[in-house]
Write a protein that holds these residues in place. Sequence first.
Motif, PDB file in Angstrom:
ATOM      1  N   LEU A   1       0.830  -1.199   0.000  1.00  0.00           N
ATOM      2  CA  LEU A   1       0.000   0.000   0.000  1.00  0.00           C
ATOM      3  C   LEU A   1       0.855   1.234   0.000  1.00  0.00           C
ATOM      4  CD1 LEU A   1      -3.053  -0.816   2.233  1.00  0.00           C
ATOM      5  CD2 LEU A   1      -2.991  -0.268  -0.169  1.00  0.00           C
ATOM      6  N   ALA A   2       1.955   1.244   0.723  1.00  0.00           N
ATOM      7  CA  ALA A   2       2.808   2.435   0.750  1.00  0.00           C
ATOM      8  C   ALA A   2       3.301   2.725  -0.644  1.00  0.00           C
ATOM      9  CB  ALA A   2       3.966   2.237   1.701  1.00  0.00           C
ATOM     10  N   GLU A   3       3.716   1.688  -1.380  1.00  0.00           N
ATOM     11  CA  GLU A   3       4.135   1.907  -2.752  1.00  0.00           C
ATOM     12  C   GLU A   3       3.005   2.434  -3.605  1.00  0.00           C
ATOM     13  OE1 GLU A   3       7.112  -1.826  -2.894  1.00  0.00           O
ATOM     14  OE2 GLU A   3       6.059  -1.274  -4.765  1.00  0.00           O
ATOM     15  N   ALA A   4       1.847   1.799  -3.453  1.00  0.00           N
ATOM     16  CA  ALA A   4       0.710   2.206  -4.281  1.00  0.00           C
ATOM     17  C   ALA A   4       0.316   3.627  -3.961  1.00  0.00           C
ATOM     18  CB  ALA A   4      -0.474   1.260  -4.060  1.00  0.00           C
ATOM     19  N   GLY A   5       0.332   3.875  -2.691  1.00  0.00           N
ATOM     20  CA  GLY A   5      -0.036   5.222  -2.289  1.00  0.00           C
ATOM     21  C   GLY A   5       0.932   6.229  -2.813  1.00  0.00           C
ATOM     22  N   ASP A   6       2.272   5.892  -2.748  1.00  0.00           N
ATOM     23  CA  ASP A   6       3.267   6.810  -3.285  1.00  0.00           C
ATOM     24  C   ASP A   6       3.104   6.960  -4.772  1.00  0.00           C
ATOM     25  OD1 ASP A   6       5.897   5.942  -0.973  1.00  0.00           O
ATOM     26  OD2 ASP A   6       4.223   7.451  -0.922  1.00  0.00           O
ATOM     27  N   GLY A   7       2.852   5.922  -5.419  1.00  0.00           N
ATOM     28  CA  GLY A   7       2.710   5.970  -6.867  1.00  0.00           C
ATOM     29  C   GLY A   7       1.548   6.841  -7.317  1.00  0.00           C
ATOM     30  N   LYS A   8       0.613   6.937  -6.458  1.00  0.00           N
ATOM     31  CA  LYS A   8      -0.472   7.867  -6.828  1.00  0.00           C
ATOM     32  C   LYS A   8       0.081   9.228  -6.946  1.00  0.00           C
ATOM     33  CE  LYS A   8      -4.838   6.114  -5.328  1.00  0.00           C
ATOM     34  NZ  LYS A   8      -4.756   5.038  -4.693  1.00  0.00           N
TER      35      LYS A   8
END
Lengths: 226, 161, 70
Positions: B154-161
Amino acid sequence: MGGISEEISQNLQYMNHAITIGPLTIPQGVYTTWGIMVFLVLVSIWLTRGMEVVPKKKRQVLVETGVGTLYNMLYGILGEHGKRYIPYLLTVMIYLGVANVIGLFGFTPPTKDLNVTLGLALMSIVLVQYASIRQRGVGGWLKSFSQPVAIVTPLNVLELAIKPLSLCMRLFGNVLGAFIIMELVKIVVPVVFPLACSMYFDIFDGLLQAYVFVFLTSLYIQEAIE
Amino acid sequence: MLHIDMHIIWTVVDLLILFVLLRIFLFKPVLGMIEKRKAMIQSSLDDADKANSDAAALKAQYENSLKDAKQESFQIVSEAKDRAQAQYNQIIDKANADAAQIVQQANANAEADREKIMKDAQSELAAVALAAASKLLGTTVDAKTNQSMLDAFLAEAGDGK
Amino acid sequence: MIAIGAGIAALTGAGAGIGIGLATSKAVEGIARQPEASGKITSALILGCALAEATAIYGLVIGLMIIIML
């Protein structure tokens, strides 16, 4: 000619038509004057009956016009100071006017009598001297005899006697002359001519002489009042 | 003919009496009437003059007060206009302020909604990812390991946003 | 003699006639020069005539008295 002269002198006789009432014999001039007085008083009572401030009747306008015209004429000569003398002069003018014209109506004019004219003249002169005394005092009146130069004093004093004499004789002479000429004319042409002559002598001449008498008196008064 | 005697006195007395009588009957009424009429005319002229001057004064007074009234009316109207203008401005300002506040509120609401939706989406995504991972791995994953793997993802996904 | 005296007394009319004639001529001249003043000029003329006539009348009266009384 003797007949005419006697006729005329008969008519001129002083005591010709006198009336005797008891011990008094009243000459014609005097009782004609009484008649004129009564007539004038009655006429003035009738004329001034029911006067109002805004006149409705003709006779009030008539009276006011007559008296007003004469009053203004005298006022023009006498001025403001002499206003108190005007009623007497108006009386004399009305009396003389009626007295001279009365010859037209068949009476003999009272001014045919020398006493009447002399009385009028004497009263006028007394009035003039009275006006002078009232204006200047007795001292001033005596001094006014020696004006403008002292040399004319005897002339001035003489004038005191001559003025009434001339006034009187002027009036008397006019009326007497008219009367005598009327008598002569009546003797010559008794029909219509006397009437025509009477028009001139009695009316025109009589009124003129009345006016001249009063005018001269007022002139003397104005001279005395200065 | 030329006879002078005491009858002069008669004439003088007669004339004085006539003067007094005429004065009473003729001159006093007539001259008095003329004087009275003159006085009446004079007094009516005076009254007319007085009325005229009074009317003129009254007119001046009225004109003055009319002028004052006009001035006052101008003043009142301008004051009213100013007040109306001020009130108008005030209302506009208030409206502007209200509008700004509403917009701000709406923005904040929208932001909060977005956060909420993201959080929901995140949890949904976590569940889907877990299911997919479990399917891929074929085994049920341990709950704790799941949770740590999930958070990293999620941290990656969130950052990728 | 009486008649001569009366005749001489009647001569005073001459003076009055001349005087009034002169006055009337001046009055007519005045009226011709300024017709608006004709009322005043006329009344002054009449007054002057009445006064001037007096001396003529004095003569008349004296003539009459001479005829009638003497």
